[in-house]
Design a protein around this motif. Structure first.
Motif, mmCIF file in Angstrom:
data_model
loop_
_atom_site.group_PDB
_atom_site.id
_atom_site.type_symbol
_atom_site.label_atom_id
_atom_site.label_comp_id
_atom_site.label_asym_id
_atom_site.label_seq_id
_atom_site.Cartn_x
_atom_site.Cartn_y
_atom_site.Cartn_z
ATOM 1 N N ARG A 207 0.940 -1.281 0.017
ATOM 2 C CA ARG A 207 -0.020 -0.173 -0.058
ATOM 3 C C ARG A 207 0.787 1.080 0.083
ATOM 4 O O ARG A 207 1.864 1.070 0.358
ATOM 5 C CB ARG A 207 -0.824 0.028 1.226
ATOM 6 C CG ARG A 207 0.034 0.328 2.623
ATOM 7 C CD ARG A 207 -0.797 -0.180 3.633
ATOM 8 N NE ARG A 207 -0.135 -0.100 5.150
ATOM 9 C CZ ARG A 207 0.907 -0.697 5.416
ATOM 10 N NH1 ARG A 207 1.177 -1.730 4.884
ATOM 11 N NH2 ARG A 207 1.547 -0.365 6.727
ATOM 12 N N GLU A 208 0.099 2.401 -0.288
ATOM 13 C CA GLU A 208 1.115 3.438 -0.213
ATOM 14 C C GLU A 208 1.069 4.011 1.440
ATOM 15 O O GLU A 208 0.001 3.919 1.976
ATOM 16 C CB GLU A 208 0.456 4.732 -1.058
ATOM 17 C CG GLU A 208 1.139 6.026 -1.051
ATOM 18 C CD GLU A 208 0.563 7.078 -1.753
ATOM 19 O OE1 GLU A 208 0.887 7.227 -3.034
ATOM 20 O OE2 GLU A 208 -0.271 8.062 -1.501
ATOM 21 N N LEU A 209 2.267 4.099 1.823
ATOM 22 C CA LEU A 209 2.596 4.580 3.073
ATOM 23 C C LEU A 209 2.366 5.951 3.373
ATOM 24 O O LEU A 209 2.553 6.888 2.742
ATOM 25 C CB LEU A 209 3.893 4.056 3.612
ATOM 26 C CG LEU A 209 4.055 2.552 3.435
ATOM 27 C CD1 LEU A 209 5.787 2.285 3.300
ATOM 28 C CD2 LEU A 209 3.479 1.768 4.151
ATOM 29 N N THR A 210 2.180 6.076 4.799
ATOM 30 C CA THR A 210 2.079 7.528 5.373
ATOM 31 C C THR A 210 3.462 7.843 6.029
ATOM 32 O O THR A 210 3.999 7.075 6.490
ATOM 33 C CB THR A 210 0.710 7.845 6.235
ATOM 34 O OG1 THR A 210 0.974 6.916 7.332
ATOM 35 C CG2 THR A 210 -0.459 7.078 5.645
ATOM 36 N N LEU A 211 3.373 9.246 6.393
ATOM 37 C CA LEU A 211 4.588 9.616 7.156
ATOM 38 C C LEU A 211 4.684 9.371 8.603
ATOM 39 O O LEU A 211 5.675 8.608 9.106
ATOM 40 C CB LEU A 211 4.697 11.305 7.179
ATOM 41 C CG LEU A 211 6.169 11.517 7.909
ATOM 42 C CD1 LEU A 211 7.352 11.223 7.369
ATOM 43 C CD2 LEU A 211 5.737 13.224 7.901
ATOM 44 N N GLU A 212 3.471 9.093 9.263
ATOM 45 C CA GLU A 212 3.335 8.490 10.515
ATOM 46 C C GLU A 212 3.608 6.992 10.657
ATOM 47 O O GLU A 212 4.400 6.540 11.535
ATOM 48 C CB GLU A 212 1.993 8.529 11.035
ATOM 49 C CG GLU A 212 1.598 10.290 11.034
ATOM 50 C CD GLU A 212 2.489 10.557 12.101
ATOM 51 O OE1 GLU A 212 2.826 10.313 13.252
ATOM 52 O OE2 GLU A 212 3.004 11.999 11.979
ATOM 53 N N GLU A 213 3.459 6.353 9.599
ATOM 54 C CA GLU A 213 3.891 4.961 9.486
ATOM 55 C C GLU A 213 5.198 4.778 9.475
ATOM 56 O O GLU A 213 5.791 3.890 10.327
ATOM 57 C CB GLU A 213 3.047 3.950 8.186
ATOM 58 C CG GLU A 213 1.575 3.997 8.427
ATOM 59 C CD GLU A 213 1.165 3.217 7.006
ATOM 60 O OE1 GLU A 213 0.679 1.832 7.176
ATOM 61 O OE2 GLU A 213 1.155 3.684 6.186
ATOM 62 N N LYS B 32 7.220 6.733 10.683
ATOM 63 C CA LYS B 32 7.796 7.198 12.159
ATOM 64 C C LYS B 32 7.773 5.947 13.232
ATOM 65 O O LYS B 32 8.524 6.124 14.112
ATOM 66 C CB LYS B 32 7.170 8.279 12.551
ATOM 67 C CG LYS B 32 7.546 9.721 11.853
ATOM 68 C CD LYS B 32 6.813 11.076 12.204
ATOM 69 C CE LYS B 32 7.076 12.261 11.400
ATOM 70 N NZ LYS B 32 6.423 13.522 11.990
ATOM 71 N N LEU C 184 5.863 5.104 -1.372
ATOM 72 C CA LEU C 184 5.853 6.587 -0.642
ATOM 73 C C LEU C 184 5.254 7.256 -1.531
ATOM 74 O O LEU C 184 5.470 7.358 -2.782
ATOM 75 C CB LEU C 184 7.105 6.875 -0.242
ATOM 76 C CG LEU C 184 7.991 6.010 0.819
ATOM 77 C CD1 LEU C 184 9.433 6.408 1.002
ATOM 78 C CD2 LEU C 184 7.281 5.464 2.082
ATOM 79 N N PRO C 185 4.461 8.366 -1.111
ATOM 80 C CA PRO C 185 4.066 9.346 -1.668
ATOM 81 C C PRO C 185 4.865 10.232 -2.466
ATOM 82 O O PRO C 185 4.848 10.631 -3.740
ATOM 83 C CB PRO C 185 2.971 10.062 -1.075
ATOM 84 C CG PRO C 185 3.418 9.907 0.400
ATOM 85 C CD PRO C 185 4.054 8.364 0.319
ATOM 86 N N SER D 41 10.746 8.203 -2.251
ATOM 87 C CA SER D 41 10.978 6.843 -2.364
ATOM 88 C C SER D 41 12.405 6.718 -3.002
ATOM 89 O O SER D 41 13.018 5.415 -2.620
ATOM 90 C CB SER D 41 9.966 5.786 -2.887
ATOM 91 O OG SER D 41 9.532 6.243 -4.219
#
Length: 293
Positions: free
Chosen positions: A181-187, A189, A256-257, A260
């Protein structure tokens, strides 16, 4: 003190390898009597028979065969010493120290070293493997003549060498790749990041995204890859280093959005071109050529 001479041993070797005194004389451009005298003197000095004559053949004795095996090494080393002396007389270095960042492609480095060694087979090459600003520090300390570094040289000229892509990767069973999946910055961290330690001892640098709350710092790219394959973290690593593991599925790129993939310029650094010897110039020339292909 040795009682025999290298010249006597050279004559002995010529007779042994060419099958007789007459044949040896034609090869080494000495008279047959000169060679015969040298070998006879050697036998007298050592008190051992080196050859025996059977008909028209001159054959080694058992003692001669044993000594021939040993003298080949001695004569080779003597020739190497003479070549080293000639190199020194001609201004050729006897040793070259090169500091190279671990992220630099190994294939390019090894091809360059092989080309230099083919040109100067007697040179002793010292390869100093570094991380981040370590290569430039060794250059500034005089411990290396050439540095291949991701940083320019302060107060000096640096030459662009090549671009190296770094990609964000993790193991196939890591939480960041399960599910895909596309990840978020929080994931990011919330997961452990594997980072490389700057090998410099003085002015260390941190490079790249370091926003993870958990961090393991290692000293080698190979260690980082091993940890990633065990699903113990994620990291940005040189694509050329991780590509085999991406190809076989042991590592996966992070979705990553943005960010990457990152590209860093690597530089060829040295202090003063006028002080570089022929071997250093050869290394630089071959490296420039190979990185331009």
């Amino acid at each position: 003190m040795a009682r025999s001479t290298l010249e006597q041993w050279r004559m002995f070797k010529a007779v042994a390898e060419h099958g007789g005194f007459h044949q040896a004389a034609e090869v080494v451009y000495k008279s047959q009597s000169t060679i015969h005298h040298a070998v006879h003197k050697l036998e007298q000095t050592l008190d051992v028979q080196l050859f025996q004559v059977e008909g028209r053949k001159t054959l080694l004795t058992a003692a001669g065969e044993q000594l021939l095996r040993r003298i080949n090494f001695l004569l080779t080393e003597a020739e190497r010493m003479e070549n080293v002396a000639l190199n020194l007389k001609a201004g050729v270095e006897s040793r070259l120290s090169i500091a190279v960042d671990e992220a630099f492609p190994r294939d390019l480095l090894y091809q360059t070293l092989a080309a230099v060694s083919a040109e100067y087979p007697l040179i002793r090459i010292e390869l100093l493997e570094t991380i981040l600003s370590g290569a430039n520090e060794l250059l500034s300390q005089g411990k290396a003549e050439i540095a291949v570094s991701p940083f320019t040289l302060p107060d000096n000229l640096s030459e662009d060498l090549c671009q190296i892509e770094f990609v964000a990767v993790a193991g196939p069973q890591h939480p960041l790749t399960q599910p895909r999946r596309e990840l978020t910055l929080e994931e990011l961290k919330n997961c452990r990041q594997i980072v490389l330690r700057d090998s410099a001892q003085q002015q260390k640098k941190d490079v790249g995204w370091l926003g993870s709350e958990q961090r393991w710092t290692v000293s080698h790219v190979a260690t980082s890859i091993e940890l990633l394959r065990k699903n113990l973290g994620f990291a940005w690593l040189p694509r050329h280093a991780v590509q085999p593991f991406l190809d076989n599925g042991e590592l996966l790129p992070l979705l990553l959005p943005r960010g990457s993939s990152r590209t860093f310029t690597f530089y060829l650094n040295f202090n003063d071109a006028d002080t570089l010897g022929p071997v250093a110039r050869s290394f630089i020339g071959h490296l420039r050529y190979l990185t331009s292909l």
